[in-house]
Design a protein around this motif. Structure first.
Motif, PDB file in Angstrom:
ATOM      1  N   GLU A 196       1.028  -1.146   0.255  1.00  0.00           N
ATOM      2  CA  GLU A 196       0.041   0.127  -0.121  1.00  0.00           C
ATOM      3  C   GLU A 196       0.754   1.095   0.074  1.00  0.00           C
ATOM      4  OE1 GLU A 196      -3.066   0.064   3.005  1.00  0.00           O
ATOM      5  OE2 GLU A 196      -4.317   1.407   1.741  1.00  0.00           O
ATOM      6  N   TYR A 197       0.667   2.000  -0.792  1.00  0.00           N
ATOM      7  CA  TYR A 197       1.457   3.528  -0.898  1.00  0.00           C
ATOM      8  C   TYR A 197       0.617   4.657  -0.550  1.00  0.00           C
ATOM      9  CZ  TYR A 197       4.287   0.405  -3.533  1.00  0.00           C
ATOM     10  OH  TYR A 197       5.257  -0.750  -4.109  1.00  0.00           O
ATOM     11  N   PHE A 198       1.279   5.426   0.301  1.00  0.00           N
ATOM     12  CA  PHE A 198       0.580   6.463   0.808  1.00  0.00           C
ATOM     13  C   PHE A 198       1.256   7.809   0.546  1.00  0.00           C
ATOM     14  CE2 PHE A 198      -2.332   4.701   3.763  1.00  0.00           C
ATOM     15  CZ  PHE A 198      -1.898   3.464   4.111  1.00  0.00           C
ATOM     16  N   CYS A 199       0.582   8.881  -0.127  1.00  0.00           N
ATOM     17  CA  CYS A 199       1.016  10.239  -0.494  1.00  0.00           C
ATOM     18  C   CYS A 199       1.044  10.994   0.727  1.00  0.00           C
ATOM     19  CB  CYS A 199       0.379  10.769  -1.533  1.00  0.00           C
ATOM     20  SG  CYS A 199       1.095  12.307  -2.184  1.00  0.00           S
ATOM     21  N   ALA A 200       1.890  11.965   1.078  1.00  0.00           N
ATOM     22  CA  ALA A 200       1.831  12.873   2.330  1.00  0.00           C
ATOM     23  C   ALA A 200       2.511  13.953   2.055  1.00  0.00           C
ATOM     24  CB  ALA A 200       2.474  11.984   3.431  1.00  0.00           C
ATOM     25  N   GLY A 201       1.877  15.085   2.440  1.00  0.00           N
ATOM     26  CA  GLY A 201       2.445  16.388   2.344  1.00  0.00           C
ATOM     27  C   GLY A 201       2.261  17.477   3.651  1.00  0.00           C
ATOM     28  N   GLY A 202       3.043  18.298   3.676  1.00  0.00           N
ATOM     29  CA  GLY A 202       2.866  19.356   4.947  1.00  0.00           C
ATOM     30  C   GLY A 202       3.977  20.495   4.734  1.00  0.00           C
ATOM     31  N   ARG A 203       3.566  21.333   5.590  1.00  0.00           N
ATOM     32  CA  ARG A 203       4.580  22.474   5.495  1.00  0.00           C
ATOM     33  C   ARG A 203       5.590  22.141   6.579  1.00  0.00           C
ATOM     34  NH1 ARG A 203       2.064  26.359   2.573  1.00  0.00           N
ATOM     35  NH2 ARG A 203      -0.180  26.604   2.607  1.00  0.00           N
ATOM     36  N   GLY A 204       6.922  22.225   6.293  1.00  0.00           N
ATOM     37  CA  GLY A 204       7.939  22.082   7.312  1.00  0.00           C
ATOM     38  C   GLY A 204       7.824  21.004   7.618  1.00  0.00           C
ATOM     39  N   TYR A 205       8.415  20.426   8.903  1.00  0.00           N
ATOM     40  CA  TYR A 205       8.518  19.299   9.278  1.00  0.00           C
ATOM     41  C   TYR A 205       7.469  18.499  10.150  1.00  0.00           C
ATOM     42  CZ  TYR A 205      13.285  20.209   7.796  1.00  0.00           C
ATOM     43  OH  TYR A 205      14.395  20.439   6.811  1.00  0.00           O
ATOM     44  N   GLN A 206       6.633  19.826  10.702  1.00  0.00           N
ATOM     45  CA  GLN A 206       5.690  19.352  11.718  1.00  0.00           C
ATOM     46  C   GLN A 206       4.667  18.353  11.563  1.00  0.00           C
ATOM     47  OE1 GLN A 206       7.736  21.547  11.945  1.00  0.00           O
ATOM     48  NE2 GLN A 206       8.268  22.256  13.861  1.00  0.00           N
ATOM     49  N   LYS A 207       3.774  18.647  10.863  1.00  0.00           N
ATOM     50  CA  LYS A 207       2.287  18.091  10.675  1.00  0.00           C
ATOM     51  C   LYS A 207       2.395  17.948   9.324  1.00  0.00           C
ATOM     52  CE  LYS A 207      -2.483  18.550  11.906  1.00  0.00           C
ATOM     53  NZ  LYS A 207      -3.469  19.400  12.387  1.00  0.00           N
ATOM     54  N   VAL A 208       2.182  16.315   9.145  1.00  0.00           N
ATOM     55  CA  VAL A 208       2.275  15.834   7.694  1.00  0.00           C
ATOM     56  C   VAL A 208       0.808  15.118   7.696  1.00  0.00           C
ATOM     57  CG1 VAL A 208       3.234  14.097   6.206  1.00  0.00           C
ATOM     58  CG2 VAL A 208       4.740  15.550   7.521  1.00  0.00           C
ATOM     59  N   THR A 209       0.118  15.365   6.572  1.00  0.00           N
ATOM     60  CA  THR A 209      -1.095  14.928   6.161  1.00  0.00           C
ATOM     61  C   THR A 209      -1.107  13.831   5.139  1.00  0.00           C
ATOM     62  OG1 THR A 209      -2.265  16.989   6.781  1.00  0.00           O
ATOM     63  CG2 THR A 209      -3.398  15.330   5.573  1.00  0.00           C
ATOM     64  N   PHE A 210      -1.469  12.563   5.618  1.00  0.00           N
ATOM     65  CA  PHE A 210      -1.492  11.377   4.640  1.00  0.00           C
ATOM     66  C   PHE A 210      -2.849  11.430   3.743  1.00  0.00           C
ATOM     67  CE2 PHE A 210       2.220   8.947   5.820  1.00  0.00           C
ATOM     68  CZ  PHE A 210       2.720   9.515   6.893  1.00  0.00           C
ATOM     69  N   GLY A 211      -2.569  10.883   2.369  1.00  0.00           N
ATOM     70  CA  GLY A 211      -3.510  10.572   1.535  1.00  0.00           C
ATOM     71  C   GLY A 211      -4.344   8.976   2.234  1.00  0.00           C
ATOM     72  N   THR A 212      -5.321   8.703   1.664  1.00  0.00           N
ATOM     73  CA  THR A 212      -5.896   7.643   2.116  1.00  0.00           C
ATOM     74  C   THR A 212      -5.299   6.279   1.717  1.00  0.00           C
ATOM     75  OG1 THR A 212      -7.570   7.705   0.033  1.00  0.00           O
ATOM     76  CG2 THR A 212      -8.212   8.547   2.204  1.00  0.00           C
TER      77      THR A 212
END
Lengths: 113, 112
Positions: free
Chosen positions: B88-104
């Motif tokens: 299973e492959y997850f894309c993730a993004g965020g600003r800086g290093y703190q909080k990263v949001t993952f795709g489903t």
């Protein structure tokens, strides 16, 4: 290094019971994250800590969920009382200050009957 | 709200086929983007990441991803998949290093 350690690996409990999930981050890492993974919602960030202090708990679904980090090497995620909809895999991850890569633990698969 | 979306929930490919998994983000401005992989029974591992510079990023195991700012996309590619890429492959993004949001997540199944 043993990596991020989580326990238990599997937990099956009955609705209404208290559940405590445990995490030991990689030594020296300043950040600790708790995630929940479900089929419907994917991977969700619940809460994260920096230097043992909760920074953002906006992902915690409701008051039944609580997380603590009493020291740099241990964190708990507690659900009280548990409900069937809490069934999921709960991941803990840690990261060192100034770096960008989170290291994930193996996860705890929680089943609430 | 800032988010990361993956439109393919389940992909089935034959070995040696080419792979492209879509990822779109909704952040404005500077964004850090990641692809993670979760092999069966294992925990998430970082495949590759983009912070700045060359928009074509190469990761482990022959994977690469291209950051296209105009399309708000960060698609994952591999020219020839193997059975061992089933995961299973997850894309993730965020600003800086703190909080990263993952795709489903996207479940990839490679058939021998």
């Amino acid at each position: 290094d043993a990596g991020v350690i989580q326990s238990p690996r599997h937990e099956v409990t009955e609705m209404g019971q208290e559940v405590t999930l445990r995490c030991k981050p990689i030594s020296g890492h300043d950040y600790l994250f708790w995630y929940r993974q479900t089929m419907m919602r994917g991977l969700e960030l619940l809460i994260y800590f920096n230097n043992n202090v909760p920074i953002d708990d906006s992902g915690m679904p409701e008051d039944r969920f609580s997380a603590k980090m009493p020291n740099a090497s241990f964190s708990t995620l507690k659900i009280q009382p548990s409900e069937p909809r809490d069934s999921a895999v709960y991941f803990c991850a840690s990261r060192a200050q100034g770096t960008d890569t989170q290291y994930f633990g193996p996860g705890t698969r929680l089943t609430v009957l | 709200a800032q988010s990361v979306s993956q439109h393919n929930h389940h992909v089935i490919l034959s070995e040696a086929a080419s792979l492209e998994l879509g990822c779109n983000y909704s952040y404005g401005g500077t964004v850090n983007l990641f692809w993670y992989v979760q092999y069966p029974g294992q925990h998430l591992q970082l495949l590759l990441k983009y912070f700045s510079g060359d928009p074509l990023v190469k990761g482990i195991k022959g994977f690469e991803a291209e950051f296209i700012k105009s399309k708000f996309s960060f698609n994952l590619r591999k020219p020839s998949v193997q059975w061992s890429d089933t995961a299973e492959y997850f894309c993730a993004g965020g600003r800086g290093y703190q909080k990263v949001t993952f795709g489903t997540g996207t479940k990839l199944q490679v058939i021998p």
